[in-house]
Design a protein around this motif. Structure first.
Motif, PDB file in Angstrom:
ATOM      1  N   ASP A   1      -7.360   9.425   1.397  1.00  0.00           N
ATOM      2  CA  ASP A   1      -7.569   8.646   0.178  1.00  0.00           C
ATOM      3  C   ASP A   1      -6.238   8.476  -0.568  1.00  0.00           C
ATOM      4  O   ASP A   1      -5.932   9.235  -1.487  1.00  0.00           O
ATOM      5  CB  ASP A   1      -8.608   9.348  -0.704  1.00  0.00           C
ATOM      6  CG  ASP A   1      -8.942   8.553  -1.964  1.00  0.00           C
ATOM      7  OD1 ASP A   1      -8.725   7.327  -1.964  1.00  0.00           O
ATOM      8  OD2 ASP A   1      -9.418   9.167  -2.932  1.00  0.00           O
ATOM      9  N   TRP A   2      -5.470   7.492  -0.158  1.00  0.00           N
ATOM     10  CA  TRP A   2      -4.164   7.255  -0.768  1.00  0.00           C
ATOM     11  C   TRP A   2      -4.330   6.529  -2.098  1.00  0.00           C
ATOM     12  O   TRP A   2      -5.257   5.740  -2.256  1.00  0.00           O
ATOM     13  CB  TRP A   2      -3.284   6.416   0.175  1.00  0.00           C
ATOM     14  CG  TRP A   2      -2.981   7.167   1.425  1.00  0.00           C
ATOM     15  CD1 TRP A   2      -3.655   7.116   2.605  1.00  0.00           C
ATOM     16  CD2 TRP A   2      -1.934   8.127   1.601  1.00  0.00           C
ATOM     17  NE1 TRP A   2      -3.103   7.976   3.511  1.00  0.00           N
ATOM     18  CE2 TRP A   2      -2.043   8.617   2.926  1.00  0.00           C
ATOM     19  CE3 TRP A   2      -0.930   8.620   0.776  1.00  0.00           C
ATOM     20  CZ2 TRP A   2      -1.189   9.574   3.446  1.00  0.00           C
ATOM     21  CZ3 TRP A   2      -0.062   9.580   1.300  1.00  0.00           C
ATOM     22  CH2 TRP A   2      -0.185  10.038   2.606  1.00  0.00           C
ATOM     23  N   PRO A   3      -3.424   6.784  -3.044  1.00  0.00           N
ATOM     24  CA  PRO A   3      -3.497   6.039  -4.309  1.00  0.00           C
ATOM     25  C   PRO A   3      -3.366   4.549  -4.039  1.00  0.00           C
ATOM     26  O   PRO A   3      -2.682   4.139  -3.097  1.00  0.00           O
ATOM     27  CB  PRO A   3      -2.296   6.559  -5.109  1.00  0.00           C
ATOM     28  CG  PRO A   3      -1.929   7.857  -4.475  1.00  0.00           C
ATOM     29  CD  PRO A   3      -2.310   7.737  -3.035  1.00  0.00           C
TER      30      PRO A   3
ATOM     31  N   GLY B   1       0.113   6.983  -9.413  1.00  0.00           N
ATOM     32  CA  GLY B   1      -1.082   7.406 -10.132  1.00  0.00           C
ATOM     33  C   GLY B   1      -1.745   8.672  -9.645  1.00  0.00           C
ATOM     34  O   GLY B   1      -2.775   9.084 -10.192  1.00  0.00           O
ATOM     35  N   ALA B   2      -1.210   9.328  -8.628  1.00  0.00           N
ATOM     36  CA  ALA B   2      -1.806  10.571  -8.144  1.00  0.00           C
ATOM     37  C   ALA B   2      -1.509  11.699  -9.118  1.00  0.00           C
ATOM     38  O   ALA B   2      -0.399  11.795  -9.643  1.00  0.00           O
ATOM     39  CB  ALA B   2      -1.258  10.915  -6.759  1.00  0.00           C
ATOM     40  N   ASP B   3      -2.512  12.549  -9.373  1.00  0.00           N
ATOM     41  CA  ASP B   3      -2.239  13.718 -10.207  1.00  0.00           C
ATOM     42  C   ASP B   3      -1.432  14.723  -9.386  1.00  0.00           C
ATOM     43  O   ASP B   3      -1.202  14.529  -8.188  1.00  0.00           O
ATOM     44  CB  ASP B   3      -3.533  14.323 -10.764  1.00  0.00           C
ATOM     45  CG  ASP B   3      -4.483  14.851  -9.693  1.00  0.00           C
ATOM     46  OD1 ASP B   3      -4.027  15.190  -8.578  1.00  0.00           O
ATOM     47  OD2 ASP B   3      -5.692  14.922  -9.968  1.00  0.00           O
ATOM     48  N   ALA B   4      -1.007  15.813 -10.033  1.00  0.00           N
ATOM     49  CA  ALA B   4      -0.099  16.759  -9.379  1.00  0.00           C
ATOM     50  C   ALA B   4      -0.709  17.344  -8.111  1.00  0.00           C
ATOM     51  O   ALA B   4      -0.041  17.433  -7.075  1.00  0.00           O
ATOM     52  CB  ALA B   4       0.284  17.869 -10.354  1.00  0.00           C
TER      53      ALA B   4
ATOM     54  N   LEU C   1      -0.871  17.493  -2.121  1.00  0.00           N
ATOM     55  CA  LEU C   1      -1.658  17.520  -0.889  1.00  0.00           C
ATOM     56  C   LEU C   1      -1.338  16.338   0.018  1.00  0.00           C
ATOM     57  O   LEU C   1      -1.177  16.494   1.233  1.00  0.00           O
ATOM     58  CB  LEU C   1      -3.151  17.546  -1.228  1.00  0.00           C
ATOM     59  CG  LEU C   1      -3.651  18.855  -1.854  1.00  0.00           C
ATOM     60  CD1 LEU C   1      -5.083  18.678  -2.367  1.00  0.00           C
ATOM     61  CD2 LEU C   1      -3.563  19.993  -0.859  1.00  0.00           C
ATOM     62  N   LEU C   2      -1.253  15.154  -0.571  1.00  0.00           N
ATOM     63  CA  LEU C   2      -0.940  13.972   0.242  1.00  0.00           C
ATOM     64  C   LEU C   2       0.481  14.043   0.788  1.00  0.00           C
ATOM     65  O   LEU C   2       0.730  13.667   1.937  1.00  0.00           O
ATOM     66  CB  LEU C   2      -1.146  12.694  -0.567  1.00  0.00           C
ATOM     67  CG  LEU C   2      -2.598  12.304  -0.834  1.00  0.00           C
ATOM     68  CD1 LEU C   2      -2.672  11.121  -1.798  1.00  0.00           C
ATOM     69  CD2 LEU C   2      -3.329  11.968   0.468  1.00  0.00           C
ATOM     70  N   ALA C   3       1.418  14.519  -0.027  1.00  0.00           N
ATOM     71  CA  ALA C   3       2.800  14.672   0.456  1.00  0.00           C
ATOM     72  C   ALA C   3       2.843  15.678   1.593  1.00  0.00           C
ATOM     73  O   ALA C   3       3.548  15.477   2.593  1.00  0.00           O
ATOM     74  CB  ALA C   3       3.717  15.111  -0.684  1.00  0.00           C
TER      75      ALA C   3
ATOM     76  N   GLY D   1       0.821  -1.200   0.000  1.00  0.00           N
ATOM     77  CA  GLY D   1       0.000   0.000   0.000  1.00  0.00           C
ATOM     78  C   GLY D   1       0.857   1.252   0.000  1.00  0.00           C
ATOM     79  O   GLY D   1       1.968   1.264   0.539  1.00  0.00           O
ATOM     80  N   THR D   2       0.335   2.313  -0.586  1.00  0.00           N
ATOM     81  CA  THR D   2       1.111   3.540  -0.747  1.00  0.00           C
ATOM     82  C   THR D   2       1.579   4.119   0.580  1.00  0.00           C
ATOM     83  O   THR D   2       2.758   4.440   0.748  1.00  0.00           O
ATOM     84  CB  THR D   2       0.288   4.577  -1.530  1.00  0.00           C
ATOM     85  OG1 THR D   2      -0.014   4.025  -2.830  1.00  0.00           O
ATOM     86  CG2 THR D   2       1.051   5.872  -1.710  1.00  0.00           C
TER      87      THR D   2
END
Length: 197
Positions: free
Chosen positions: A191-193, A144-147, A152-154, A87-88
């Motif tokens: 909501d992780w990729p 697969g996350a867009d920019a 935001l997740l980072a 998992g991511t």
């Protein structure tokens, strides 16, 4: 007579000298403060000339952040090597733990407290965090996350890690790994990729 190549012996002597200088510097920084410690004092404590310190560490703050490039490179490499089925978030945490090597020894947060009270060091620390953030963004893009989502997740990940790091100084009786685990549990709701498989 030793058959060890001269360059290898030279590299080992250089690494040993660097380690001795860093150990002496950290001891002095922790006992008398970063700003109050001179390169001459560090050199004397390490048993070398001041020019030797400068040859290995051109700026005094390099003695605190001497592994910056190594840490960033190691984090990026560990993320790149993460199994596709992991998992991511779990891959991010595993890479972070692999980079930090928390199992190598206990941390009482002394170096983190030093960073907190030294503005000069805080600027370099912010650059280190930014480099780690960039490595996390790159990894999230490969998942697969867009920019926008990757940024935001980072940001959420690095913010939680930063909060856990701060807790090391506020609650040093708790092992750093436990602070990190608490931060990760909060992150799981995001909501992780999905994994790459």
């Amino acid at each position: 007579m030793s058959t060890e190549p001269r360059s290898t012996l030279r590299d080992r002597n250089r690494a040993r000298a660097r380690a001795e200088i860093v150990a002496a510097a950290h001891q002095l920084f922790l006992t008398q403060g970063f700003g109050e410690t001179s390169v001459e004092q560090i050199a004397a404590a390490a048993g070398v000339a001041p020019r030797t310190v400068f040859r290995h560490f051109p700026r005094k703050e390099d003695l605190v952040f001497h592994r910056h490039a190594e840490h960033v490179g190691r984090l990026a490499a560990l993320l790149e090597e993460a199994p596709a089925e992991r998992g991511t978030l779990d891959a991010l945490v595993a890479a972070l733990l692999g980079m930090l090597r928390l199992d190598e020894g206990p941390s009482d947060g002394a170096m983190l407290r030093l960073l907190d009270r030294e503005p000069e060091l805080q600027r370099r620390d912010a650059a280190l965090v930014a480099d780690h953030h960039a490595a996390v963004v790159t990894f999230l893009r490969t998942r697969g996350a867009d920019a926008q989502r990757a940024e935001l997740l980072a940001g959420a990940f690095m913010g939680a890690v930063g909060a856990a790091r701060r807790l090391v100084t506020l609650a040093p009786e708790i092992p750093p790994r436990e602070h990190l685990a608490a931060a990760v549990e909060l992150l799981r709701a995001l909501d992780w990729p999905p994994s790459s498989v």
